[in-house]
Scaffold this motif. Structure first.
Motif, PDB file in Angstrom:
ATOM      1  N   GLN A 216       3.455  19.543   9.785  1.00 54.83           N
ATOM      2  CA  GLN A 216       3.860  18.637  10.854  1.00 54.83           C
ATOM      3  C   GLN A 216       2.665  17.757  11.191  1.00 54.83           C
ATOM      4  OE1 GLN A 216       5.002  20.511  14.512  1.00 54.83           O
ATOM      5  NE2 GLN A 216       5.929  18.648  15.310  1.00 54.83           N
ATOM      6  N   LEU A 217       2.880  16.429  11.194  1.00 53.45           N
ATOM      7  CA  LEU A 217       1.814  15.470  11.473  1.00 53.45           C
ATOM      8  C   LEU A 217       1.973  14.879  12.863  1.00 53.45           C
ATOM      9  CD1 LEU A 217       1.660  13.459   8.124  1.00 53.45           C
ATOM     10  CD2 LEU A 217       0.398  15.504   8.766  1.00 53.45           C
ATOM     11  N   GLU A 218       0.860  14.442  13.431  1.00 54.54           N
ATOM     12  CA  GLU A 218       0.865  13.752  14.714  1.00 54.54           C
ATOM     13  C   GLU A 218       1.035  12.262  14.435  1.00 54.54           C
ATOM     14  OE1 GLU A 218      -1.981  13.254  18.635  1.00 54.54           O
ATOM     15  OE2 GLU A 218      -2.771  14.208  16.846  1.00 54.54           O
ATOM     16  N   LEU A 219       2.270  11.767  14.563  1.00 55.58           N
ATOM     17  CA  LEU A 219       2.576  10.369  14.273  1.00 55.58           C
ATOM     18  C   LEU A 219       2.483   9.541  15.553  1.00 55.58           C
ATOM     19  CD1 LEU A 219       5.644  10.781  11.902  1.00 55.58           C
ATOM     20  CD2 LEU A 219       3.264  10.402  11.284  1.00 55.58           C
ATOM     21  N   PRO A 220       2.145   8.246  15.433  1.00 61.49           N
ATOM     22  CA  PRO A 220       2.083   7.381  16.619  1.00 61.49           C
ATOM     23  C   PRO A 220       3.488   7.094  17.146  1.00 61.49           C
ATOM     24  CG  PRO A 220       1.698   6.102  14.638  1.00 61.49           C
ATOM     25  CD  PRO A 220       1.755   7.541  14.216  1.00 61.49           C
ATOM     26  N   PRO A 221       3.602   6.632  18.398  1.00 58.77           N
ATOM     27  CA  PRO A 221       4.917   6.335  18.975  1.00 58.77           C
ATOM     28  C   PRO A 221       5.716   5.290  18.204  1.00 58.77           C
ATOM     29  CG  PRO A 221       3.234   6.338  20.682  1.00 58.77           C
ATOM     30  CD  PRO A 221       2.523   6.483  19.368  1.00 58.77           C
ATOM     31  N   VAL A 222       5.023   4.430  17.460  1.00 57.67           N
ATOM     32  CA  VAL A 222       5.725   3.413  16.667  1.00 57.67           C
ATOM     33  C   VAL A 222       6.617   4.069  15.609  1.00 57.67           C
ATOM     34  CG1 VAL A 222       5.382   1.477  15.082  1.00 57.67           C
ATOM     35  CG2 VAL A 222       3.866   1.770  17.028  1.00 57.67           C
ATOM     36  N   LEU A 223       6.206   5.233  15.127  1.00 56.47           N
ATOM     37  CA  LEU A 223       6.955   5.933  14.090  1.00 56.47           C
ATOM     38  C   LEU A 223       7.791   7.086  14.656  1.00 56.47           C
ATOM     39  CD1 LEU A 223       4.188   6.110  11.332  1.00 56.47           C
ATOM     40  CD2 LEU A 223       6.046   4.480  11.530  1.00 56.47           C
ATOM     41  N   ASP A 224       8.236   6.968  15.913  1.00 62.59           N
ATOM     42  CA  ASP A 224       8.993   8.063  16.517  1.00 62.59           C
ATOM     43  C   ASP A 224      10.379   8.243  15.887  1.00 62.59           C
ATOM     44  OD1 ASP A 224      10.155   5.809  17.550  1.00 62.59           O
ATOM     45  OD2 ASP A 224      10.139   6.478  19.635  1.00 62.59           O
TER      46      ASP A 224
ATOM     47  N   PRO B 177       0.829  -1.210   0.000  1.00 63.07           N
ATOM     48  CA  PRO B 177       0.000   0.000   0.000  1.00 63.07           C
ATOM     49  C   PRO B 177       0.860   1.255   0.000  1.00 63.07           C
ATOM     50  CG  PRO B 177      -0.121  -1.133   2.107  1.00 63.07           C
ATOM     51  CD  PRO B 177       0.670  -2.001   1.194  1.00 63.07           C
ATOM     52  N   ARG B 178       0.412   2.281  -0.731  1.00 59.05           N
ATOM     53  CA  ARG B 178       1.187   3.510  -0.821  1.00 59.05           C
ATOM     54  C   ARG B 178       0.996   4.412   0.380  1.00 59.05           C
ATOM     55  NH1 ARG B 178       0.701   6.910  -5.712  1.00 59.05           N
ATOM     56  NH2 ARG B 178       2.425   7.865  -4.652  1.00 59.05           N
ATOM     57  N   PHE B 179      -0.176   4.365   1.008  1.00 59.51           N
ATOM     58  CA  PHE B 179      -0.466   5.247   2.123  1.00 59.51           C
ATOM     59  C   PHE B 179      -0.949   4.455   3.321  1.00 59.51           C
ATOM     60  CE2 PHE B 179      -0.826   7.866  -1.626  1.00 59.51           C
ATOM     61  CZ  PHE B 179      -0.097   8.987  -1.261  1.00 59.51           C
ATOM     62  N   THR B 180      -0.696   4.996   4.505  1.00 60.98           N
ATOM     63  CA  THR B 180      -1.174   4.358   5.728  1.00 60.98           C
ATOM     64  C   THR B 180      -2.419   5.086   6.202  1.00 60.98           C
ATOM     65  OG1 THR B 180       0.193   5.779   7.107  1.00 60.98           O
ATOM     66  CG2 THR B 180       1.159   3.683   6.403  1.00 60.98           C
ATOM     67  N   LYS B 181      -2.798   4.845   7.426  1.00 64.15           N
ATOM     68  CA  LYS B 181      -4.004   5.453   7.974  1.00 64.15           C
ATOM     69  C   LYS B 181      -3.862   6.968   8.082  1.00 64.15           C
ATOM     70  CE  LYS B 181      -2.358   4.250  12.512  1.00 64.15           C
ATOM     71  NZ  LYS B 181      -2.593   3.431  13.643  1.00 64.15           N
ATOM     72  N   PRO B 182      -4.959   7.681   8.280  1.00 64.91           N
ATOM     73  CA  PRO B 182      -4.908   9.138   8.391  1.00 64.91           C
ATOM     74  C   PRO B 182      -4.233   9.602   9.680  1.00 64.91           C
ATOM     75  CG  PRO B 182      -7.176   8.368   8.215  1.00 64.91           C
ATOM     76  CD  PRO B 182      -6.310   7.176   8.272  1.00 64.91           C
ATOM     77  N   TYR B 183      -3.476  10.683   9.572  1.00 69.72           N
ATOM     78  CA  TYR B 183      -2.842  11.321  10.725  1.00 69.72           C
ATOM     79  C   TYR B 183      -3.298  12.771  10.789  1.00 69.72           C
ATOM     80  CZ  TYR B 183       0.186   7.256  10.469  1.00 69.72           C
ATOM     81  OH  TYR B 183       0.648   5.978  10.425  1.00 69.72           O
ATOM     82  N   CYS B 184      -3.451  13.273  11.990  1.00 71.33           N
ATOM     83  CA  CYS B 184      -3.879  14.668  12.177  1.00 71.33           C
ATOM     84  C   CYS B 184      -2.717  15.613  11.906  1.00 71.33           C
ATOM     85  CB  CYS B 184      -4.373  14.880  13.596  1.00 71.33           C
ATOM     86  SG  CYS B 184      -5.915  14.053  13.940  1.00 71.33           S
ATOM     87  N   ILE B 185      -3.043  16.760  11.322  1.00 77.10           N
ATOM     88  CA  ILE B 185      -2.048  17.804  11.090  1.00 77.10           C
ATOM     89  C   ILE B 185      -1.945  18.639  12.358  1.00 77.10           C
ATOM     90  CG2 ILE B 185      -1.499  19.876   9.772  1.00 77.10           C
ATOM     91  CD1 ILE B 185      -2.978  18.639   7.431  1.00 77.10           C
TER      92      ILE B 185
END
Length: 112
Positions: free
Chosen positions: A33-41, A15-23
């Protein structure tokens, strides 16, 4: 909300895109700047607009969590509900039996 792209898997069919992230905020004229989950820190959280796609909410994207039984090893089992149709595909010297199956927690459009 914007959709971020997939960081982990590579390949033509991934898949090219993952789930939606808040700006969180607009950093520059073409960066956000996006609000990424801790997994992508380990990923820098500022992205150019060319790497983002606008996400439009769709009720079919929501899967009720209580309908899916996920095992501790993060697997689940599909249950057969009904056989909807059967057919035989004829090749040159082979006959292949085909069965259309309705699975639990799926609609008839999703029958395989």
């Amino acid at each position: 909300m914007e959709e971020g792209f997939e960081f982990s898997r590579k390949g033509k069919l991934s898949p090219r895109f993952t789930k939606p992230y808040c700006i969180l905020k607009r950093v520059g004229p073409v960066t956000y700047q996006l609000e990424l989950p801790p997994v992508l820190d380990h990923i820098h959280d500022v992205f150019h607009v060319s790497m983002l796609r606008c996400y439009y909410s769709n009720p079919t994207h929501i899967v009720p969590v209580e309908e899916i039984e996920v095992r501790p090893e993060l697997t689940f089992e599909e249950e057969l509900v009904q056989i909807l149709d059967h057919d035989v595909k004829v090749l040159r010297r082979k006959f292949i039996p085909l069965v259309k199956v309705l699975w639990r927690n799926h609609s008839t459009k999703e029958a395989t």
